[in-house]
Design a protein around this motif. Sequence first.
Motif, PDB file in Angstrom:
ATOM      1  N   SER A 279       0.805  -1.225   0.000  1.00 25.50           N
ATOM      2  CA  SER A 279       0.000   0.000   0.000  1.00 25.50           C
ATOM      3  C   SER A 279       0.836   1.272   0.000  1.00 25.50           C
ATOM      4  O   SER A 279       0.287   2.368   0.064  1.00 25.50           O
ATOM      5  CB  SER A 279      -0.915   0.021   1.235  1.00 25.50           C
ATOM      6  OG  SER A 279      -1.739  -1.113   1.280  1.00 25.50           O
ATOM      7  N   CYS A 284      -4.125   8.837  -0.407  1.00 29.17           N
ATOM      8  CA  CYS A 284      -5.161   8.920   0.616  1.00 29.17           C
ATOM      9  C   CYS A 284      -5.479  10.388   0.864  1.00 29.17           C
ATOM     10  O   CYS A 284      -4.725  11.281   0.468  1.00 29.17           O
ATOM     11  CB  CYS A 284      -4.721   8.241   1.914  1.00 29.17           C
ATOM     12  SG  CYS A 284      -3.370   9.063   2.766  1.00 29.17           S
ATOM     13  N   GLU A 289      -5.283   8.401   7.870  1.00 34.49           N
ATOM     14  CA  GLU A 289      -4.094   7.601   8.162  1.00 34.49           C
ATOM     15  C   GLU A 289      -3.747   6.792   6.915  1.00 34.49           C
ATOM     16  O   GLU A 289      -4.609   6.153   6.314  1.00 34.49           O
ATOM     17  CB  GLU A 289      -4.388   6.664   9.340  1.00 34.49           C
ATOM     18  CG  GLU A 289      -3.186   5.839   9.781  1.00 34.49           C
ATOM     19  CD  GLU A 289      -3.516   4.935  10.959  1.00 34.49           C
ATOM     20  OE1 GLU A 289      -2.667   4.790  11.846  1.00 34.49           O
ATOM     21  OE2 GLU A 289      -4.643   4.391  10.987  1.00 34.49           O
ATOM     22  N   ARG A 290      -2.501   6.842   6.501  1.00 29.93           N
ATOM     23  CA  ARG A 290      -2.094   6.122   5.304  1.00 29.93           C
ATOM     24  C   ARG A 290      -2.279   4.617   5.496  1.00 29.93           C
ATOM     25  O   ARG A 290      -2.109   4.094   6.593  1.00 29.93           O
ATOM     26  CB  ARG A 290      -0.640   6.437   4.952  1.00 29.93           C
ATOM     27  CG  ARG A 290      -0.412   7.886   4.550  1.00 29.93           C
ATOM     28  CD  ARG A 290       1.005   8.098   4.054  1.00 29.93           C
ATOM     29  NE  ARG A 290       1.260   7.302   2.861  1.00 29.93           N
ATOM     30  CZ  ARG A 290       0.965   7.699   1.617  1.00 29.93           C
ATOM     31  NH1 ARG A 290       0.392   8.857   1.414  1.00 29.93           N
ATOM     32  NH2 ARG A 290       1.243   6.927   0.583  1.00 29.93           N
ATOM     33  N   ASP A 291      -2.613   3.928   4.378  1.00 30.04           N
ATOM     34  CA  ASP A 291      -2.899   2.494   4.456  1.00 30.04           C
ATOM     35  C   ASP A 291      -1.732   1.711   5.042  1.00 30.04           C
ATOM     36  O   ASP A 291      -1.920   0.797   5.836  1.00 30.04           O
ATOM     37  CB  ASP A 291      -3.229   1.945   3.063  1.00 30.04           C
ATOM     38  CG  ASP A 291      -4.679   2.207   2.676  1.00 30.04           C
ATOM     39  OD1 ASP A 291      -5.417   2.731   3.524  1.00 30.04           O
ATOM     40  OD2 ASP A 291      -5.055   1.891   1.538  1.00 30.04           O
ATOM     41  N   GLU A 333       5.762   9.748   8.248  1.00 33.40           N
ATOM     42  CA  GLU A 333       4.475   9.183   7.834  1.00 33.40           C
ATOM     43  C   GLU A 333       3.530   9.034   9.025  1.00 33.40           C
ATOM     44  O   GLU A 333       2.317   8.957   8.849  1.00 33.40           O
ATOM     45  CB  GLU A 333       4.681   7.839   7.132  1.00 33.40           C
ATOM     46  CG  GLU A 333       5.339   7.978   5.778  1.00 33.40           C
ATOM     47  CD  GLU A 333       5.512   6.654   5.077  1.00 33.40           C
ATOM     48  OE1 GLU A 333       4.527   6.129   4.535  1.00 33.40           O
ATOM     49  OE2 GLU A 333       6.643   6.121   5.070  1.00 33.40           O
TER      50      GLU A 333
END
Length: 630
Positions: A279, A284, A289-291, A333
């Motif tokens: 991912s 996004c 929240e990033r995958d 991140e």
Amino acid sequence: MMLRHLKKLDVFLNLNLQEETCHGRYVSEGREVKNVKLKNSDESTSMAPSLATNLGDSFSSASIGMSWAAYMTSKVTQVNKGINSVPLEKEFGIFHEARILIDDADALEVFNQRDGEVLGSEGEIETKSVLENFISDRAEKYSTGVKDYDLPTGARNTHSVLEDLLPSLHDESKDQMSWMGRLSIGANDLRQLIEKRLVGGENSRERAAMVALSISKLHEGLGLVERRLAVIDEALDLWKFDTAGEEVVGGYTVKEAMAFRERDLKYIIELKSQRSKASVNKACAANEERDEVKCMNDALNIYKWAAKSMDIKDRSIIFPIFSCLFLFIKTGEIKQNKDRSYEIDLVRNFVNEAKLHGDAVHHTRALALEAELYSHLGKYDEALKTFKIMELFYNVQYSDGICEAYGTDRSAQAYSRSALWQMQLGDNEGALAKCEHVITQILPNMNPRNVHNFVCLLYPIMGIMKDRAPQRMKELFEEYVIDNYDKYYRNEGAKTPCAPMFDPLTLLLGMCADEEAFAIDPHLESYISWGAEEKSGVCSEFLDSIMSDYGWAPHTMTADMCLRLSRYASGDEKKKLIAKSRLLTSRVNHKLMSEEDKVVLHAAFAENERVRKLAMKAGRHTLKRYSMEL
């Protein structure tokens, strides 16, 4: 060469294969293949031996082929009867994807065995249209259901993998031969795994999860992101059965989470990890929240939930998740509050789990990370106290195990970092003694193939000693980094993460070691021209952020190189070098300051400030001289 190979492949597929299939696989002339329907449970029992015969040459023996046929038959029957349908439907989808990968690899393998026999006047046939027709035909067969059985209700229709890879087959910038080799090797590994696990002792969920993980890694090598995500999601759904329950942790309900066993945790955590890796490049929304982060947090939360209700014997299953989450923190991140409460809680959990696990490989890594956290908080006394505890457990003999688990020996690297912390406390003598310990006791005992580990060990030391013992630093860098990189990787075309730093660092150390010798170097002009180029010696912001944590930002190092090179330059190149140095140090300065205007990494900030001030001074002098010349 590649175009010729593709033309041979097209001719072979067009002229020498019959459109008869067994699980969608093309077979050579003269082979009789019977279509068998497996949807009806009564028919399926009698048809399984016939199907097994047709599949026998896909496996090492007819009995394995029969086991495969019987297994797939039972799954289709159970799904269509609605027996525990959700997990079984997903399990069928996983094995169906495995079958497709093996089929497509078989088609290429048959060609490779006969490719010398099909050349002739037809060899000039237009490549793309023939290959596209072949792939479209395979895609149509899969989209309407494999000929040997009907897809169970709700199962994912999966097309031939060759259809997804068609663009890469005609992309001259890619190594198609390498792609074909990866498919062949990966499919063969998959075939062997299925052979082994059909007669193994695992339950159906574990068996399907193993196959899904193998498929995921093959998809990764082929660049098939969407197919990879689909098969991972099918595998994660194998543990879902409570359709009426409310999700509480990582996509699972209370009933589902309470049913986990330790063996289930192992697969679920690994699948979540694989999904995170798949991912990475998915977009996004700004506040989401990033995958890749969510998957890792899901894995950690599932583990915590399960740990409340069971005695976990192998706690090492969660350590890669900790390591990845710490990387996400470093790269930004994972956004934290100013108190860094997320990171503090994560470190505390890691140290506790590693201590309970009782393996020095993981325990020393966790303690090294705790010391690093204290340094980020500016608590250098606490960092050194934790480091001294780590020293009690660390032995250089653990290095290979630590590298295997975490990529590099982060525990050994704590020795180099501790020198930085001592410098921050004004203990220069203690810092230099620690540098000497790393040089004489640790570097000679490291695996020479792990070049990145050498970079991480040496980089803080070179930052401290480049002006104190420049010739020695130059020799150490050449011996442990450049020579090993040339010996093990350069000729193979492989790369190490810090490779973009090697050229500017080599030039900088050369100037530090002997300015007079550098001034008469026959390549001096080319060095100056290279250094003045905008992108020369400039790495990614990702690498710059990661390595700044070792006390010396790579862009600061390149800025220092440019500034020193400017002493040998004149005219526009001199101005470009100074301007580049000022630009890079300004970027680093901005990065190493928090939103509250507080210094984030003190050692890296201090070195950058030193170079930035020299660059600003040099810029003013150059501008003044330039104005006088005008």
